[in-house]
Enzyme design. Structure first.
Site, mmCIF file in Angstrom:
data_model
loop_
_atom_site.group_PDB
_atom_site.id
_atom_site.type_symbol
_atom_site.label_atom_id
_atom_site.label_comp_id
_atom_site.label_asym_id
_atom_site.label_seq_id
_atom_site.Cartn_x
_atom_site.Cartn_y
_atom_site.Cartn_z
ATOM 1 N N HIS A 14 -8.677 -51.371 86.117
ATOM 2 C CA HIS A 14 -10.034 -51.962 86.186
ATOM 3 C C HIS A 14 -10.041 -53.233 85.361
ATOM 4 C CE1 HIS A 14 -14.680 -51.163 85.924
ATOM 5 N NE2 HIS A 14 -14.414 -52.462 85.893
ATOM 6 N N HIS A 16 -11.129 -57.412 85.920
ATOM 7 C CA HIS A 16 -11.616 -58.545 86.721
ATOM 8 C C HIS A 16 -10.846 -59.776 86.253
ATOM 9 C CE1 HIS A 16 -15.166 -56.185 88.076
ATOM 10 N NE2 HIS A 16 -14.999 -55.596 86.909
ATOM 11 N N HIS A 194 -17.869 -49.902 91.536
ATOM 12 C CA HIS A 194 -18.508 -49.691 90.245
ATOM 13 C C HIS A 194 -19.718 -48.790 90.495
ATOM 14 C CE1 HIS A 194 -16.063 -53.031 88.999
ATOM 15 N NE2 HIS A 194 -16.635 -53.146 87.814
ATOM 16 N N GLU A 197 -22.358 -47.122 85.786
ATOM 17 C CA GLU A 197 -22.200 -47.898 84.546
ATOM 18 C C GLU A 197 -23.603 -48.015 83.936
ATOM 19 O OE1 GLU A 197 -21.061 -52.014 85.132
ATOM 20 O OE2 GLU A 197 -20.340 -52.247 83.065
ATOM 21 N N ASP A 275 -11.581 -54.093 81.684
ATOM 22 C CA ASP A 275 -12.713 -54.671 82.416
ATOM 23 C C ASP A 275 -12.697 -56.210 82.390
ATOM 24 O OD1 ASP A 275 -14.951 -54.566 84.050
ATOM 25 O OD2 ASP A 275 -16.283 -53.699 82.540
ATOM 26 N N ASP A 276 -13.227 -56.802 81.321
ATOM 27 C CA ASP A 276 -13.286 -58.267 81.181
ATOM 28 C C ASP A 276 -12.855 -58.625 79.762
ATOM 29 O OD1 ASP A 276 -14.846 -58.995 83.795
ATOM 30 O OD2 ASP A 276 -15.952 -57.336 82.887
HETATM 31 N N1 HPA Z 1 -19.798 -54.324 85.981
HETATM 32 C C1 HPA Z 1 -20.236 -54.918 87.086
HETATM 33 N N2 HPA Z 1 -19.770 -56.075 87.502
HETATM 34 C C2 HPA Z 1 -18.807 -56.676 86.816
HETATM 35 C C3 HPA Z 1 -18.311 -56.103 85.669
HETATM 36 C C4 HPA Z 1 -18.817 -54.855 85.246
HETATM 37 O O1 HPA Z 1 -18.424 -54.243 84.221
HETATM 38 N N3 HPA Z 1 -17.360 -56.960 85.205
HETATM 39 C C5 HPA Z 1 -17.294 -57.991 86.079
HETATM 40 N N4 HPA Z 1 -18.177 -57.824 87.044
HETATM 41 ZN ZN ZN Z 2 -15.825 -53.963 86.004
#
Ligand code: HPA
Ligand code: ZN
Length: 338
Positions: A14, A16, A194, A197, A275-276
Site C-alpha cells: 500500500h 501511493h 481503500h 479508513e 501509504d504516503d
Molecule cells: N486514503 C485515500 N486516498 C489516498 C490516500 C489514503 O490514505 N493516500 C493517497 N490517496
Molecule cells: Zn492509501
C-alpha cells in the site's frame, strides 16, 4: 529489535507513488519545470504537513503531484522510492498511482505510465525489487471519468496488475464504482479498494460484495463489525494497514490505540505499509518500528507481519514460497537475540 525489523525481508502493498514525493525532489522538479511553489523552503513544506483528517492531506497531496509533467519526473519519483526502500530491505512492492491526478492536468497517460514502468523495471534489475503496478480511480470523480481512465489504460494492460480506489472516502461509497470494477476484473485485473479508513464498516462490505476486491486497503473500521471480521478471516482477505498514516490523519488518537493487534488476534492477514511516506513521516521499517514499539509486539508478531506482506501479495504461489523461505533464512541467521 530495530536491526531485526530493518533487516527482515519485506513486501510493501500500500504505497501511493505520488505520496513518496519528498520535499527535496518536489523542489528540484518544480525548479526544472519552471513552476513556483507556495512554499519558501523544504522546511516550510514539512511544516505544512499537519493534518486533522484525510481531506487536509489530499489537498496538499494533489498540489504536490502537480509538479510532475514529464516522463523523467515520473521516473525520478519512482526510482527515488525504490532506492529508499531497498535500504529497508523491501524486496517486493505493489504500488499505486493516480492517473486522473495527472491526465486531468493535461499530462498524457502514456507519459505517466512510461516513466513509472521504466523505473520499476530498472528497480527489478538493479535493486532486485520485484513489483506489481496498480492503477487507482479517484473516488471523488465520476464513474464516467473512471471508465475513461480504464479505457486509456487498456493499451498498457500488460504493465498493470490491478485497479484500486482511493481519495476522499466519506460520501463516495464503493457502490458508485461497481460497474467499472466489473469491467476491469473482466479484463483480468486484480481489484483492491481503500475502505474503512474514515468510512463506515458498510463501505468495507460494499468493497467485498460489490467490487469483489482481492484485498482491502486500510480496513481499520472493519473492527467495529464482528460479522465483518469473521468474513475477512474466512475469506483470508488481507488488510493493508498503514500505522503512521493512521496517526497523521487522526484515524487513531495514539499509536497505542491502533487496532493492529486486535486484527492479528482475530486471525486477519494484516500487513504493514507506509501509504504516503513523504507526508506521514516514515517508510516501511519506520512503520513497523512505530507499531511494534507502541503495541509491544514480540519477534514472532514481527515475523508474522513480514510473512503477511507476501501472503497478501499478488505474487504467484511459487514466488510467495520463495519469499517466505527468505524470511525464514533471515530469522535463523539473526538467531535468538533481540
Ligand atoms: N486514503 C485515500 N486516498 C489516498 C490516500 C489514503 O490514505 N493516500 C493517497 N490517496
Ligand atoms: Zn492509501
Amino acid at each position: 529489535m530495530r536491526a531485526f525489523i530493518d533487516g527482515i525481508p519485506k513486501a510493501e502493498l500500500h504505497l501511493h507513488l505520488e505520496g513518496s514525493l519528498e520535499p527535496e525532489l518536489l523542489f528540484a522538479i518544480a525548479q526544472r519545470n519552471n513552476l513556483t511553489l507556495p512554499y519558501a523552503s523544504v522546511d516550510d513544506v514539512r511544516h505544512a504537513y499537519q493534518f486533522s483528517r484525510l481531506q487536509d492531506f489530499l489537498d496538499i497531496y494533489y498540489q504536490g503531484m502537480s509538479v510532475l509533467l514529464y516522463e523523467q519526473d515520473f521516473y525520478d519519483l519512482t526510482w527515488a522510492y525504490l532506492e529508499r526502500v531497498a535500504r529497508d530491505n523491501v524486496i517486493h512492492v505493489e504500488v499505486f498511482f493516480d492517473p486522473q491526478g495527472h491526465t486531468d492536468r493535461g499530462v498524457p497517460f502514456k507519459v505517466v505510465i512510461d516513466g513509472i514502468h521504466r523505473a520499476l523495471e530498472e528497480g527489478q534489475k538493479k535493486l532486485g525489487i520485484s513489483y506489481r503496478l496498480i492503477m487507482c480511480f479517484l473516488r471523488h470523480l465520476s464513474e464516467e471519468s473512471a471508465f475513461e481512465t480504464l479505457e486509456a489504460a487498456m493499451p498498457y494492460r500488460d504493465r498493470l496488475c490491478g485497479i484500486g480506489l482511493d481519495s476522499s472516502e466519506l460520501g463516495h461509497p464503493p457502490s458508485r464504482f461497481e460497474r467499472v470494477f466489473a469491467k476491469a476484473r473482466a479484463a483480468g485485473l486484480k481489484a483492491v479498494a481503500h475502505a474503512g479508513e474514515e468510512g463506515p464498516p458498510d463501505y468495507v462490505w460494499q468493497a467485498l460484495e460489490l467490487l469483489k476486491v482481492d484485498r482491502i486497503d486500510h480496513g481499520n473500521r472493519a473492527m467495529e463489525d464482528p460479522a465483518l471480521v469473521n468474513r475477512l478471516v474466512q475469506d483470508g482477505m488481507a488488510l493493508t494497514v498503514c500505522p503512521l498514516s493512521n496517526l497523521k490523519l487522526k484515524v487513531i488518537e495514539t499509536m497505542q490505540a491502533h487496532p493492529l493487534r486486535r486484527m492479528l488476534d482475530a486471525g486477519i492477514i494484516a500487513t504493514i505499509n507506509s501509504d504516503d511516506p513523504a507526508y506521514f513521516g516514515g517508510y516501511m521499517s519506520a512503520n513497523l518500528i512505530a507499531v511494534q514499539t507502541a503495541l509491544n509486539l514480540n519477534k514472532d508478531a514481527v515475523i508474522t507481519l513480514a510473512h503477511n506482506g507476501f501472503r497478501g501479495s499478488f505474487l504467484s504461489e511459487t514466488e510467495k514460497a520463495a519469499a517466505l523461505a527468505r524470511i525464514d533464512a533471515f530469522v535463523v541467521d539473526a538467531g535468538t537475540g533481540d
